[in-house]
Design a protein around this motif. Structure first.
Motif, PDB file in Angstrom:
ATOM      1  N   ALA A 102       0.856  -1.195   0.018  1.00  0.00           N
ATOM      2  CA  ALA A 102       0.096  -0.157   0.009  1.00  0.00           C
ATOM      3  C   ALA A 102       0.876   1.123   0.144  1.00  0.00           C
ATOM      4  O   ALA A 102       0.538   2.380  -0.795  1.00  0.00           O
ATOM      5  CB  ALA A 102      -1.038   0.026   1.202  1.00  0.00           C
ATOM      6  N   ALA A 103       1.897   1.043   0.837  1.00  0.00           N
ATOM      7  CA  ALA A 103       2.668   2.311   0.694  1.00  0.00           C
ATOM      8  C   ALA A 103       3.554   2.646  -0.514  1.00  0.00           C
ATOM      9  O   ALA A 103       3.467   3.816  -0.957  1.00  0.00           O
ATOM     10  CB  ALA A 103       3.822   2.371   1.866  1.00  0.00           C
ATOM     11  N   ALA A 104       4.030   1.602  -1.283  1.00  0.00           N
ATOM     12  CA  ALA A 104       4.599   1.884  -2.369  1.00  0.00           C
ATOM     13  C   ALA A 104       3.449   2.482  -3.613  1.00  0.00           C
ATOM     14  O   ALA A 104       3.958   3.113  -4.361  1.00  0.00           O
ATOM     15  CB  ALA A 104       5.130   0.740  -3.041  1.00  0.00           C
ATOM     16  N   LEU A 105       2.396   1.927  -3.406  1.00  0.00           N
ATOM     17  CA  LEU A 105       1.108   2.595  -4.448  1.00  0.00           C
ATOM     18  C   LEU A 105       1.077   3.809  -4.273  1.00  0.00           C
ATOM     19  O   LEU A 105       1.009   4.705  -4.887  1.00  0.00           O
ATOM     20  CB  LEU A 105       0.063   1.657  -4.283  1.00  0.00           C
ATOM     21  CG  LEU A 105      -0.032   0.201  -4.954  1.00  0.00           C
ATOM     22  CD1 LEU A 105      -1.410  -0.572  -4.540  1.00  0.00           C
ATOM     23  CD2 LEU A 105       0.123   0.550  -6.564  1.00  0.00           C
ATOM     24  N   ARG A 136      -6.131  -6.659   0.737  1.00  0.00           N
ATOM     25  CA  ARG A 136      -6.896  -7.837   1.053  1.00  0.00           C
ATOM     26  C   ARG A 136      -6.455  -8.899   0.299  1.00  0.00           C
ATOM     27  O   ARG A 136      -6.247  -8.982  -0.869  1.00  0.00           O
ATOM     28  CB  ARG A 136      -8.305  -7.522   0.372  1.00  0.00           C
ATOM     29  CG  ARG A 136      -9.256  -8.142   1.589  1.00  0.00           C
ATOM     30  CD  ARG A 136     -10.751  -8.063   1.467  1.00  0.00           C
ATOM     31  NE  ARG A 136     -11.363  -7.120   2.463  1.00  0.00           N
ATOM     32  CZ  ARG A 136     -12.360  -6.481   2.103  1.00  0.00           C
ATOM     33  NH1 ARG A 136     -12.980  -6.327   1.276  1.00  0.00           N
ATOM     34  NH2 ARG A 136     -12.642  -5.493   3.199  1.00  0.00           N
ATOM     35  N   ASP A 137      -6.159 -10.047   1.254  1.00  0.00           N
ATOM     36  CA  ASP A 137      -5.342 -11.324   0.469  1.00  0.00           C
ATOM     37  C   ASP A 137      -4.314 -11.062  -0.288  1.00  0.00           C
ATOM     38  O   ASP A 137      -4.233 -11.900  -1.576  1.00  0.00           O
ATOM     39  CB  ASP A 137      -6.676 -12.016  -0.208  1.00  0.00           C
ATOM     40  CG  ASP A 137      -8.097 -12.276   0.467  1.00  0.00           C
ATOM     41  OD1 ASP A 137      -7.597 -12.617   1.622  1.00  0.00           O
ATOM     42  OD2 ASP A 137      -9.090 -12.259   0.008  1.00  0.00           O
ATOM     43  N   GLY A 138      -3.435 -10.352   0.031  1.00  0.00           N
ATOM     44  CA  GLY A 138      -2.264 -10.320  -0.633  1.00  0.00           C
ATOM     45  C   GLY A 138      -2.167  -9.388  -1.917  1.00  0.00           C
ATOM     46  O   GLY A 138      -1.085  -9.304  -2.707  1.00  0.00           O
ATOM     47  N   VAL A 139      -3.489  -8.653  -2.035  1.00  0.00           N
ATOM     48  CA  VAL A 139      -3.192  -8.043  -3.409  1.00  0.00           C
ATOM     49  C   VAL A 139      -3.879  -6.666  -2.879  1.00  0.00           C
ATOM     50  O   VAL A 139      -4.951  -6.484  -2.022  1.00  0.00           O
ATOM     51  CB  VAL A 139      -4.563  -8.568  -4.366  1.00  0.00           C
ATOM     52  CG1 VAL A 139      -4.614  -7.858  -5.424  1.00  0.00           C
ATOM     53  CG2 VAL A 139      -4.016  -9.829  -4.696  1.00  0.00           C
ATOM     54  N   ARG A 140      -3.579  -5.400  -3.258  1.00  0.00           N
ATOM     55  CA  ARG A 140      -3.704  -4.106  -3.090  1.00  0.00           C
ATOM     56  C   ARG A 140      -4.713  -3.609  -4.401  1.00  0.00           C
ATOM     57  O   ARG A 140      -4.275  -3.788  -5.473  1.00  0.00           O
ATOM     58  CB  ARG A 140      -2.702  -3.103  -2.983  1.00  0.00           C
ATOM     59  CG  ARG A 140      -2.358  -2.833  -1.544  1.00  0.00           C
ATOM     60  CD  ARG A 140      -1.655  -4.101  -0.740  1.00  0.00           C
ATOM     61  NE  ARG A 140      -0.877  -5.026  -1.410  1.00  0.00           N
ATOM     62  CZ  ARG A 140      -0.517  -6.056  -1.457  1.00  0.00           C
ATOM     63  NH1 ARG A 140      -1.203  -6.949  -0.506  1.00  0.00           N
ATOM     64  NH2 ARG A 140       0.390  -6.888  -1.874  1.00  0.00           N
ATOM     65  N   THR A 141      -5.767  -3.157  -3.844  1.00  0.00           N
ATOM     66  CA  THR A 141      -6.517  -2.364  -4.982  1.00  0.00           C
ATOM     67  C   THR A 141      -6.555  -0.510  -4.695  1.00  0.00           C
ATOM     68  O   THR A 141      -6.982  -0.288  -3.610  1.00  0.00           O
ATOM     69  CB  THR A 141      -8.121  -2.773  -4.890  1.00  0.00           C
ATOM     70  OG1 THR A 141      -8.149  -4.268  -5.053  1.00  0.00           O
ATOM     71  CG2 THR A 141      -8.809  -2.300  -6.031  1.00  0.00           C
TER      72      THR A 141
END
Length: 185
Positions: A119-122, A169-174
């Motif tokens: 999340a921080a990188a996005l 969520r579940d290892g994926v960022r949206t």
């Protein structure tokens, strides 16, 4: 065994008669034709066919004439300001939109993408490009409940704004981004 009183029997008979009369009230020889969902001829209570009124037609279209040119699924829509909002190379674009500019030159934009980045990188990727374009990050409290990261940026005395939220969520960022920006033609 108890027998119903004569008054109760009379009341029951009266109610039965009223119900039966009400049910038969709609059965007359000059009843209107019944609608036929297939669009074929309908019959009246008298039994004649073919003289039914035409079936009603919709008053407005249910679907638009064509796809919305201001949005796209699975890719960046034409006109999306990639100089302002860059998409990470490993991201999957879910949906994007870029409305035509209004008379003041502002356009509504939105972007939803999925990425394996944290999340921080996005958020840092978006932050870098919008800050370089002259936006200022507004001081905000912690991210909304359910979001891993959140930020708001503005410029032009608040006329332009970009809001970003990242769901983890579940290892994926949206990442969801929305805003109103002025872009070069």
């Amino acid at each position: 065994m108890l027998r119903p009183s004569p008054a109760r029997r009379a009341c029951t008979a009266l109610v039965s008669t009223v119900v039966a009369a009400g049910a038969l009230a709609g059965c007359t020889a000059d009843a209107e034709p019944t609608p036929d969902p297939t669009g074929t001829a309908t019959s009246t209570a008298a039994g004649t066919a073919g003289d039914a009124a035409p079936a009603p037609s919709p008053t407005e279209a249910l679907l638009t004439a064509g796809p919305d040119a201001s949005s796209a699924v699975g890719r960046l829509v034409d006109g999306f300001p990639t100089d302002l909002v860059t998409v990470p190379a490993d991201a999957e674009v879910l949906v994007s939109s870029a409305q035509p500019p209004d008379p003041a030159g502002l356009r509504e934009i939105s972007l939803n993408l999925r990425s394996p980045q944290d999340a921080a990188a996005l958020l840092d990727g978006v932050r870098a490009t919008v800050l370089a374009a002259g936006f200022a990050e507004t001081a905000g409290a912690a991210a909304e409940p359910g979001l891993a990261a959140q930020a708001t940026f503005s410029r032009s005395e608040g006329q332009e704004i970009v809001i970003v939220g990242v769901l983890d969520r579940d290892g994926v960022r949206t990442l969801t981004l929305g805003g109103r920006v002025r872009t070069a033609p």
